[in-house]
Design a protein around this motif. Structure first.
Motif, PDB file in Angstrom:
ATOM      1  N   LEU A 190      58.331  13.436  35.693  1.00 18.40           N
ATOM      2  CA  LEU A 190      57.783  14.681  35.174  1.00 18.40           C
ATOM      3  C   LEU A 190      58.610  15.834  35.723  1.00 18.40           C
ATOM      4  CD1 LEU A 190      55.469  16.129  33.629  1.00 18.40           C
ATOM      5  CD2 LEU A 190      54.200  16.157  35.788  1.00 18.40           C
ATOM      6  N   ASP A 191      59.188  16.624  34.840  1.00 23.79           N
ATOM      7  CA  ASP A 191      60.066  17.715  35.258  1.00 23.79           C
ATOM      8  C   ASP A 191      59.238  18.982  35.508  1.00 23.79           C
ATOM      9  OD1 ASP A 191      62.021  19.598  35.681  1.00 23.79           O
ATOM     10  OD2 ASP A 191      63.322  18.883  34.070  1.00 23.79           O
ATOM     11  N   LEU A 192      59.108  19.345  36.782  1.00 23.63           N
ATOM     12  CA  LEU A 192      58.321  20.519  37.169  1.00 23.63           C
ATOM     13  C   LEU A 192      59.216  21.613  37.752  1.00 23.63           C
ATOM     14  CD1 LEU A 192      55.321  18.669  38.894  1.00 23.63           C
ATOM     15  CD2 LEU A 192      55.404  19.611  36.585  1.00 23.63           C
ATOM     16  N   ARG A 193      60.502  21.567  37.443  1.00 25.97           N
ATOM     17  CA  ARG A 193      61.424  22.534  38.032  1.00 25.97           C
ATOM     18  C   ARG A 193      61.198  23.952  37.521  1.00 25.97           C
ATOM     19  NH1 ARG A 193      66.938  19.245  37.101  1.00 25.97           N
ATOM     20  NH2 ARG A 193      65.769  18.684  35.202  1.00 25.97           N
ATOM     21  N   GLY A 194      60.485  24.068  36.414  1.00 28.72           N
ATOM     22  CA  GLY A 194      60.207  25.401  35.877  1.00 28.72           C
ATOM     23  C   GLY A 194      58.947  26.027  36.444  1.00 28.72           C
ATOM     24  N   ARG A 195      58.186  25.290  37.241  1.00 28.35           N
ATOM     25  CA  ARG A 195      56.942  25.821  37.814  1.00 28.35           C
ATOM     26  C   ARG A 195      57.219  26.527  39.138  1.00 28.35           C
ATOM     27  NH1 ARG A 195      51.769  21.865  36.701  1.00 28.35           N
ATOM     28  NH2 ARG A 195      52.254  21.342  34.537  1.00 28.35           N
ATOM     29  N   CYS A 196      56.326  27.446  39.467  1.00 29.50           N
ATOM     30  CA  CYS A 196      56.413  28.142  40.744  1.00 29.50           C
ATOM     31  C   CYS A 196      55.807  27.252  41.818  1.00 29.50           C
ATOM     32  CB  CYS A 196      55.674  29.474  40.670  1.00 29.50           C
ATOM     33  SG  CYS A 196      55.788  30.436  42.196  1.00 29.50           S
ATOM     34  N   VAL A 197      56.650  26.674  42.640  1.00 22.34           N
ATOM     35  CA  VAL A 197      56.234  25.751  43.692  1.00 22.34           C
ATOM     36  C   VAL A 197      56.765  26.283  45.022  1.00 22.34           C
ATOM     37  CG1 VAL A 197      56.414  23.386  44.576  1.00 22.34           C
ATOM     38  CG2 VAL A 197      56.295  23.789  42.103  1.00 22.34           C
ATOM     39  N   ILE A 198      55.922  26.332  46.045  1.00 22.40           N
ATOM     40  CA  ILE A 198      56.347  26.868  47.334  1.00 22.40           C
ATOM     41  C   ILE A 198      56.005  25.903  48.473  1.00 22.40           C
ATOM     42  CG2 ILE A 198      56.093  29.268  46.598  1.00 22.40           C
ATOM     43  CD1 ILE A 198      53.472  29.376  48.209  1.00 22.40           C
ATOM     44  N   VAL A 277      66.568  23.858  45.402  1.00 20.42           N
ATOM     45  CA  VAL A 277      67.401  22.697  45.108  1.00 20.42           C
ATOM     46  C   VAL A 277      66.499  21.611  44.519  1.00 20.42           C
ATOM     47  CG1 VAL A 277      69.163  23.133  46.860  1.00 20.42           C
ATOM     48  CG2 VAL A 277      67.113  21.837  47.467  1.00 20.42           C
ATOM     49  N   ASP A 278      67.057  20.747  43.673  1.00 19.77           N
ATOM     50  CA  ASP A 278      66.274  19.668  43.066  1.00 19.77           C
ATOM     51  C   ASP A 278      65.866  18.657  44.123  1.00 19.77           C
ATOM     52  OD1 ASP A 278      66.742  20.955  40.724  1.00 19.77           O
ATOM     53  OD2 ASP A 278      68.039  19.411  39.846  1.00 19.77           O
ATOM     54  N   ARG A 279      64.596  18.228  44.058  1.00 22.80           N
ATOM     55  CA  ARG A 279      64.102  17.199  44.963  1.00 22.80           C
ATOM     56  C   ARG A 279      63.134  16.285  44.216  1.00 22.80           C
ATOM     57  NH1 ARG A 279      67.886  18.215  47.612  1.00 22.80           N
ATOM     58  NH2 ARG A 279      67.954  18.859  49.824  1.00 22.80           N
ATOM     59  N   LEU A 280      63.197  14.996  44.549  1.00 27.21           N
ATOM     60  CA  LEU A 280      62.278  14.024  43.966  1.00 27.21           C
ATOM     61  C   LEU A 280      60.956  14.073  44.724  1.00 27.21           C
ATOM     62  CD1 LEU A 280      64.685  10.986  43.479  1.00 27.21           C
ATOM     63  CD2 LEU A 280      64.245  12.917  41.928  1.00 27.21           C
ATOM     64  N   ALA A 281      59.856  13.934  43.983  1.00 26.17           N
ATOM     65  CA  ALA A 281      58.537  14.058  44.610  1.00 26.17           C
ATOM     66  C   ALA A 281      57.540  13.144  43.925  1.00 26.17           C
ATOM     67  CB  ALA A 281      58.054  15.511  44.533  1.00 26.17           C
ATOM     68  N   LEU A 282      56.420  12.939  44.608  1.00 27.12           N
ATOM     69  CA  LEU A 282      55.218  12.399  43.992  1.00 27.12           C
ATOM     70  C   LEU A 282      54.231  13.555  43.912  1.00 27.12           C
ATOM     71  CD1 LEU A 282      54.537   8.852  45.497  1.00 27.12           C
ATOM     72  CD2 LEU A 282      55.494   9.457  43.287  1.00 27.12           C
ATOM     73  N   THR A 283      53.720  13.796  42.728  1.00 27.25           N
ATOM     74  CA  THR A 283      52.877  14.968  42.486  1.00 27.25           C
ATOM     75  C   THR A 283      51.470  14.563  42.106  1.00 27.25           C
ATOM     76  OG1 THR A 283      54.679  16.450  41.833  1.00 27.25           O
ATOM     77  CG2 THR A 283      52.508  16.912  40.908  1.00 27.25           C
ATOM     78  N   LEU A 295      37.726  18.236  38.662  1.00 28.81           N
ATOM     79  CA  LEU A 295      37.214  17.796  37.363  1.00 28.81           C
ATOM     80  C   LEU A 295      38.064  16.687  36.754  1.00 28.81           C
ATOM     81  CD1 LEU A 295      36.532  21.383  35.957  1.00 28.81           C
ATOM     82  CD2 LEU A 295      34.900  19.853  37.092  1.00 28.81           C
ATOM     83  N   GLY A 296      39.285  16.600  37.175  1.00 33.51           N
ATOM     84  CA  GLY A 296      40.192  15.573  36.687  1.00 33.51           C
ATOM     85  C   GLY A 296      41.495  15.637  37.460  1.00 33.51           C
ATOM     86  N   HIS A 297      42.272  14.553  37.400  1.00 28.16           N
ATOM     87  CA  HIS A 297      43.530  14.553  38.140  1.00 28.16           C
ATOM     88  C   HIS A 297      44.516  13.598  37.485  1.00 28.16           C
ATOM     89  CE1 HIS A 297      41.903  10.782  39.786  1.00 28.16           C
ATOM     90  NE2 HIS A 297      43.174  10.484  40.063  1.00 28.16           N
ATOM     91  N   SER A 298      45.773  13.726  37.859  1.00 26.22           N
ATOM     92  CA  SER A 298      46.813  12.796  37.446  1.00 26.22           C
ATOM     93  C   SER A 298      47.863  12.737  38.549  1.00 26.22           C
ATOM     94  CB  SER A 298      47.455  13.226  36.117  1.00 26.22           C
ATOM     95  OG  SER A 298      47.993  14.538  36.224  1.00 26.22           O
ATOM     96  N   VAL A 299      48.507  11.573  38.663  1.00 24.59           N
ATOM     97  CA  VAL A 299      49.536  11.371  39.692  1.00 24.59           C
ATOM     98  C   VAL A 299      50.842  11.010  38.990  1.00 24.59           C
ATOM     99  CG1 VAL A 299      50.173  10.122  41.777  1.00 24.59           C
ATOM    100  CG2 VAL A 299      47.768  10.577  41.296  1.00 24.59           C
ATOM    101  N   HIS A 300      51.942  11.646  39.392  1.00 19.04           N
ATOM    102  CA  HIS A 300      53.218  11.486  38.691  1.00 19.04           C
ATOM    103  C   HIS A 300      54.377  11.345  39.668  1.00 19.04           C
ATOM    104  CE1 HIS A 300      51.172  13.192  35.095  1.00 19.04           C
ATOM    105  NE2 HIS A 300      50.600  13.992  35.982  1.00 19.04           N
ATOM    106  N   LYS A 301      55.403  10.620  39.226  1.00 19.05           N
ATOM    107  CA  LYS A 301      56.716  10.708  39.858  1.00 19.05           C
ATOM    108  C   LYS A 301      57.376  11.922  39.226  1.00 19.05           C
ATOM    109  CE  LYS A 301      58.854   6.857  40.905  1.00 19.05           C
ATOM    110  NZ  LYS A 301      59.494   5.515  40.865  1.00 19.05           N
ATOM    111  N   SER A 302      57.865  12.846  40.048  1.00 20.63           N
ATOM    112  CA  SER A 302      58.303  14.134  39.511  1.00 20.63           C
ATOM    113  C   SER A 302      59.626  14.570  40.114  1.00 20.63           C
ATOM    114  CB  SER A 302      57.238  15.201  39.787  1.00 20.63           C
ATOM    115  OG  SER A 302      57.079  15.384  41.183  1.00 20.63           O
ATOM    116  N   VAL A 303      60.159  15.663  39.563  1.00 24.82           N
ATOM    117  CA  VAL A 303      61.276  16.369  40.154  1.00 24.82           C
ATOM    118  C   VAL A 303      60.858  17.836  40.218  1.00 24.82           C
ATOM    119  CG1 VAL A 303      62.398  16.606  37.881  1.00 24.82           C
ATOM    120  CG2 VAL A 303      63.718  16.978  39.990  1.00 24.82           C
TER     121      VAL A 303
END
Length: 709
Positions: A190-198, A277-283, A295-303
């Motif tokens: 799942l490509d999350l590089r466009g989200r604001c992540v800190i 910088v790009d990093r691999l994650a579990l989200t 209320l709900g959740h999902s688990v993904h292999k992400s970048v």
């Protein structure tokens, strides 16, 4: 010697003392009243911690008389290695053990060229002596001059099998890891590089393994993202890196140092969620109500690509409700608001959500224990120059709330899918612990019927801001069971959580890495029905990881605690003669333990108390004067003077201030300063028995060099 049990014997663990006698706690026993007294000449060659069999002297004790027994066989030795100080007697070298419970000294076998009297060392015990013959040991390691903090710390690390250095093959594998994320590694993520992540961490942190994000979905609900470094992508099962991480189990932290579970090439490099910088994650993405209900959740292999690397200090200033009084801080806050204007709205929303999550935990019974901790400030040479108290700020509480929520959600995710897991479990206080807490709280006016979550939290709330509040919090904390890892989901009493695991720190904890591996398999399987082929094997690995990680966690905690005592003693050695305010943090028949506000703890020996005969009440934790009626109790505030502090042992001694002329406190025995007893060297046995448990040396085969909530 070794032996087997028969119907007339009882198996248990021998607890030695410095005076030669000891006690045996029968297997499964928890109450001290069930112990057997072992006289000095009845120890049967057992050392402290050994598993033994005993024959009781009598079936039932007389009134007021403790039942006694004699040891007839040693089933399992606890002390495989022993640390101490080398002493030369005539032409032979002996090891004077650090622990005064050991029967030593231990005679060294083999060559002794290059070894010097006064060195700190470790030996592997080859013979436990007996029949007029001394214990024998082979030298395994030297640590430097005895009596120094550096040598003592090195010996502690050795005892707990904590290695500073990594084996060569592990370092080679770490150094071969990519420094950037290649394009092929992004497939299926799942490509999350466009989200604001800190990230939000301490200013000095370099291993950034968790990041967070928060936004609204189309329905206006919160979507909290907890993004954890995908360490499992870089640490393959049964690789040298994995085997070493398994051995270590956890990173170890003390003073200004860290001994990492993974080499810094990984922990500070490709596995660290460094900014932009790009990093691999579990989200883990969690959809939440305004009140913090998942209320709900999902688990993904992400970048991901983190937007900012924030610090707790900056975030706390940004989240302050009003401008600080100090002009410098006001200027600093305005500069931070300008610098982080693009993420400030999200940060403020995070603070609101974190408070909602905290409220939900409180309502379900999560215990709010005092979260302050002491930390040691060292100079450029590594010497302690200050000890301060760190209290949780708003940003620290924010991250804690988000990590707790992710840990619970992932644990529930695995449990409901009936997949293998490594859970972080914390059981309800035992009946003995609950009864002990009740007895200690009574003098403070607190009573209860059952030690459940809501009762204990009510006690903490009633203590509030009263002077005894820190002591009450300490009492409650000590009454709790030890948290551990298990493959069964037993819940977490302290957090009042039905499901809980450790998911958020795979760089520094092996159980988290194990959970990541399982999650990755579950994600790859998609909606597969039934048991997958990998599950049986992974369940076995999870069970082994739970046991190993629990053991290594305890070892790390013990080592951290013992080493920090050395630093504190070195710091206090510069404050001899100063009058200080402290509180009684422990009561024993030999004296009072005094804790200063900084967290420094030392002993006020009973012989240094005002002239009287002092009687120890174990249940109420008091010392009472027979003639004066004066009582010293747990939690009592006292003015004390520091009279000695030994960086080589971590021992700190106090005396009462303002009591007039008191007897001079004799220095506590330091075995590295004692001469070898000539009668023992000539073969006459001594009556002392016991000793500190030391872990056996690790097996080196196949390791590629090197030794270690």
């Amino acid at each position: 010697m070794a032996g087997t049990k028969d119907k007339n014997t009882i198996a248990g663990v021998f607890q030695g003392t410095s005076r030669g006698f000891g006690f045996v706690t029968p297997e499964g026993g928890t109450d001290r009243d069930g112990d057997y007294f072992i006289p000095p000449r009845a120890t049967g060659g057992a050392w402290h911690g050994d598993k033994v069999t005993i024959v009781p002297d009598r079936a039932d004790p007389f009134d007021g008389d403790r039942r006694s027994a004699r040891i007839v066989s040693v089933l399992e030795r606890a002390n495989k290695t022993v640390t101490g100080t080398l002493r030369r007697f005539e032409r032979e070298l002996w090891l004077q053990p650090d622990s005064d419970k050991l029967p030593g000294p231990i005679k060294l076998t083999g060559k002794s060229r290059g070894l010097h009297s006064g060195e700190k060392a470790a030996v592997e015990v080859q013979s436990y002596g007996g029949g007029g013959k001394p214990p024998l040991g082979a030298l395994r390691e030297t640590f430097g001059k005895a009596g120094t903090r550096e040598a003592a710390a090195a010996a502690i690390l050795y005892n707990y099998e904590i290695d500073r250095e990594f084996p060569v093959n592990v370092l080679e594998q770490a150094e071969a890891a990519a420094e950037t994320v290649p394009a092929e590694a992004l497939a299926g993520r799942l490509d999350l590089r466009g989200r604001c992540v800190i990230t939000i961490d301490g200013a000095s942190a370099k291993d950034l393994d968790d990041a967070v994000s928060l936004e609204r979905d189309a329905s206006g609900r919160w979507v909290l993202g907890v993004h954890i470094a995908d360490v499992s992508h870089y640490v393959a099962e049964k690789s040298p890196l994995d085997l070493e991480a398994w051995e270590r189990g956890t990173s170890v932290y003390f003073a200004d140092q860290v001994i990492p579970m993974l080499p810094v090439e990984l922990s500070n490099g490709i596995c660290s969620l460094n900014p932009q910088v790009d990093r691999l994650a579990l989200t883990c993405l969690m959809t939440m109500s305004e009140g913090g209900e998942v209320l709900g959740h999902s688990v993904h292999k992400s970048v991901i690509r983190t937007t900012e690397r924030m610090t707790y200090e900056d975030c706390n200033l940004l989240l302050a409700d009003s401008l600080p009084e100090e002009a410098v801080l006001r200027t600093q806050k305005r500069a931070l608001e300008e610098r982080y204007a693009h993420i400030l709205p999200m940060l403020r929303d995070m603070a609101v959500l974190a408070k909602a999550l905290e409220k939900r935990r409180r309502l379900r019974g999560s215990l709010d224990l005092d979260t302050s901790e002491s930390y040691i400030i060292c100079d450029e040479q590594g010497r302690p120059v200050d000890i301060r108290t760190r209290r949780q700020g708003e940003s620290e509480a924010l991250i804690e709330s988000f990590m707790l929520c992710a840990n619970e959600t992932v644990a529930q995710h695995l449990f409901e899918r009936e997949k293998p897991g490594v859970y972080r479990v914390h059981e309800k206080p035992s009946a003995d612990k609950a009864e002990g807490l009740k007895t200690m709280l009574e003098p403070f006016g607190y009573t209860f019927q059952e030690a459940d979550n809501f009762t204990l939290q009510k006690i903490l709330e009633d203590a509030g801001t009263k002077p005894e509040a820190p002591i009450i919090s300490t009492m409650v904390l000590r009454s709790l069971m030890k948290a551990r890892y298990d493959t069964q989901n037993l819940g977490h009493f302290g957090l009042a959580a039905k499901y809980y695991c450790h998911f958020t720190s795979p760089i520094r904890r092996y159980p988290d890495l194990m959970v990541h591996r399982i999650l990755s398999r579950v994600i790859e399987d998609g909606e597969r029905q039934g048991k997958a082929p990998w599950e049986k094997r992974m369940a076995v690995m999870a069970q082994k990881a739970a046991v190993q990680s629990s053991e290594r966690e305890i070892a790390a905690q013990n080592a951290e605690r013992e080493i920090e005592k050395l630093y504190m003693a070195e710091y206090m050695s510069g404050h001899i003669g100063e009058e200080l305010t402290g509180a009684v943090s422990g009561v024993t028949k030999f004296g009072l333990f005094i804790m200063l506000p900084s967290g420094v703890e030392g002993l006020l020996p009973a012989e240094a108390l005002p002239g009287d005969k002092w009687h120890y009440d174990e249940k109420r934790m008091t010392l009472r004067g027979e003639h004066t009626g004066r009582v010293f109790s747990f939690g009592m505030a006292l003015e004390v003077v520091c009279v000695q502090a030994d960086p080589g042992s971590g021992q700190i001694d106090f005396r009462l201030a303002g009591e007039g002329e008191l007897p001079v406190i004799a220095p506590r025995e330091k075995r590295h300063e004692l001469p070898i007893a000539p009668d023992f060297v000539r073969g006459k046995p001594r009556t002392k028995a016991g000793g500190r448990r030391a872990r056996p040396p690790r097996h080196k085969a196949g390791r590629g060099g090197g030794r270690k909530r």
